[in-house]
Design a protein around this motif. Structure first.
Motif, PDB file in Angstrom:
ATOM      1  N   ARG A   1       1.073  -1.333   0.172  1.00 60.69           N
ATOM      2  CA  ARG A   1      -0.311  -0.296  -0.076  1.00 60.69           C
ATOM      3  C   ARG A   1       1.059   1.370  -0.280  1.00 60.69           C
ATOM      4  NH1 ARG A   1      -5.182   1.985   0.614  1.00 60.69           N
ATOM      5  NH2 ARG A   1      -5.060   5.164   0.722  1.00 60.69           N
ATOM      6  N   ASN A   2       2.276   1.430  -0.099  1.00 61.59           N
ATOM      7  CA  ASN A   2       3.063   2.213   0.831  1.00 61.59           C
ATOM      8  C   ASN A   2       3.666   2.363  -0.848  1.00 61.59           C
ATOM      9  OD1 ASN A   2       2.551   2.589   3.156  1.00 61.59           O
ATOM     10  ND2 ASN A   2       4.894   2.092   3.734  1.00 61.59           N
TER      11      ASN A   2
ATOM     12  N   ASN B   1       0.650   4.097  -2.790  1.00 62.49           N
ATOM     13  CA  ASN B   1       0.696   5.834  -2.115  1.00 62.49           C
ATOM     14  C   ASN B   1       1.592   6.275  -2.762  1.00 62.49           C
ATOM     15  OD1 ASN B   1      -2.076   5.235  -0.648  1.00 62.49           O
ATOM     16  ND2 ASN B   1      -0.900   5.033   0.647  1.00 62.49           N
TER      17      ASN B   1
ATOM     18  N   GLN C   1       1.409   9.824  -5.942  1.00 63.15           N
ATOM     19  CA  GLN C   1       1.746  11.186  -5.472  1.00 63.15           C
ATOM     20  C   GLN C   1       2.897  11.299  -6.381  1.00 63.15           C
ATOM     21  OE1 GLN C   1       3.640  10.903  -1.830  1.00 63.15           O
ATOM     22  NE2 GLN C   1       1.974  10.155  -0.316  1.00 63.15           N
TER      23      GLN C   1
END
Length: 397
Positions: A111-112, A115, A119
């Motif tokens: 998930r990081n 993300n 970004q």
């Protein structure tokens, strides 16, 4: 009574290891085989890493391709499933109008990654809420499909979730994604060796999974599968010599992933030996191993649920070789211990009882879940001792 095969493993005989799900554990015979390979490598690094490595990796990849049901040409090695997720997400040409769907059960590291890429590229991440405990497949499938819009580009989905131990019903979801023209990236960190995989028949776009968990290969051995028409778009996260290759004897996909810089290739080279070795341990081979571990973890679940007077969280079909059981909150409201962010109960089980079992805070820092695993080295007595230790520590709290 199910026989334990703990004597075949290098595990400390004084501990109860119920956490195969985190890192796996290697059989002694395979670790000895790896040691032989390492000595061979160090005896002549040039011969092992330059002259013969590609041929040996090809043989290992072919054996793994047969095991997980795909073509050799669609499969490459990566160090771990997180690296596979990174390779795909960082390779895809997202734009700012795209949406990527993920669930609230997604493994934090991946998930990081999502993300971070979002970004950088400016696309939207849509998180779908899946309940836990869960009772019906529709409770998973329907919320995911309802989140689709014309802008949906990709679905990132765990095959077997880490914190909640669910086997996600990926087959109907992948079929619907293919029907709608949405790509699928399945984080199958726990898939190989826990469940029967037939990746080509599954129709998934991208699938990455660890071999060092449930196949029990040495640490640092994982796979990335890419469907044929997408291969030319996917690159390793480390760009090396293959990016400018002039070779035409194999795909650039295989060449680029085949060498990303100097590392120890022995975990990958041990994959065929491990598949064949464990496949001979019990009659029926890998199908019997998977069924044995599934049955054992359900017995362990029932022992612990009865001891704690809590209902089983999900129907049996939602579990492979892992089950996550909700347990009472810490009565003192103590946060996880830093720096490893471990639950204090997990630390106490290890220090006082020599039991290695993870406790997760999900979906918040008050809600605790105990995750048990079952592998060939486990026995029913392991779960009985865990149940006794849990009662002792929970009452101590």
């Amino acid at each position: 009574m199910m026989k334990s095969y703990k004597e075949l493993w290098a595990l400390d005989p004084e501990i109860i290891f119920l956490n195969n799900g985190s890192f796996g554990a290697g059989p002694t015979a395979i670790l000895e085989k790896q040691s032989v390979m390492r000595r061979e490598l160090e005896a002549n690094p040039m011969n092992c890493l330059h002259r013969t490595l590609e041929i040996r990796l090809d043989a290992a990849r072919q054996r793994l391709a047969d095991f997980i049901g795909c073509k050799f040409e669609n499969l490459v090695f990566v160090p771990n499933a997180t690296s596979g997720v990174n390779a795909v997400l960082q390779s895809l040409p997202f734009n700012q109008t795209d949406e990527v769907i993920v669930t609230n059960h997604e493994y934090n590291a991946c998930r990081n990654t999502l993300n971070y890429v979002a970004q950088q590229r400016g696309f939207k991440v849509v998180e779908v809420q899946i309940p836990y405990p869960v009772q019906k497949i529709d409770e998973v499938v329907n919320p995911v499909l309802e989140a689709f819009t014309p802008r949906t580009r990709l679905l990132l989905l765990d095959h077997i979730t880490s914190a909640t131990g669910l086997i996600m019903p990926i087959e109907p979801i992948i079929q619907e994604c293919n029907h709608r023209g949405v790509e699928t990236l399945i984080d199958g960190a726990h898939g190989p060796g826990m469940v029967n995989l037939q990746l080509e028949k599954l129709g998934v776009t991208y699938y990455t999974g660890n071999c060092h968990k449930w196949i029990c290969t040495p640490k640092g051995s994982a796979l990335l599968y890419v469907r044929s028409e997408k291969i030319e778009n996917i690159r390793p996260t480390v760009i090396s010599h293959g990016y400018s290759t002039l070779r035409s004897d194999r795909s650039k996909f295989l060449i680029q992933f085949g060498w990303t810089g100097t590392l120890c290739p022995t975990p990958w080279l041990c994959i065929p030996e491990t598949i064949d070795y464990l496949g001979r341990v019990i009659p029926g081979g890998w199908s019997a191993i998977m069924e044995r571990n599934h049955s054992l973890v359900l017995l362990g679940r029932d022992i612990i649920c009865k001891s704690l007077n809590v209902p089983p969280p999900c129907p049996d079909e939602f579990h492979g070789s892992m089950v996550t059981i909700p347990i009472p909150p810490d009565p003192k409201g103590r946060p996880p211990a830093l720096p490893r962010f471990e639950a204090l109960l997990q630390i106490e089980l290890w220090i006082r009882h020599k039991i290695e079992v993870p406790i997760f805070f999900w979906p918040d820092l008050r809600t605790r879940h105990l995750r048990i695993s079952a592998q060939l080295y486990n026995s029913i007595e392991d779960y009985q001792r865990l149940a006794e230790a849990l009662l002792e520590e929970l009452f101590r709290e």
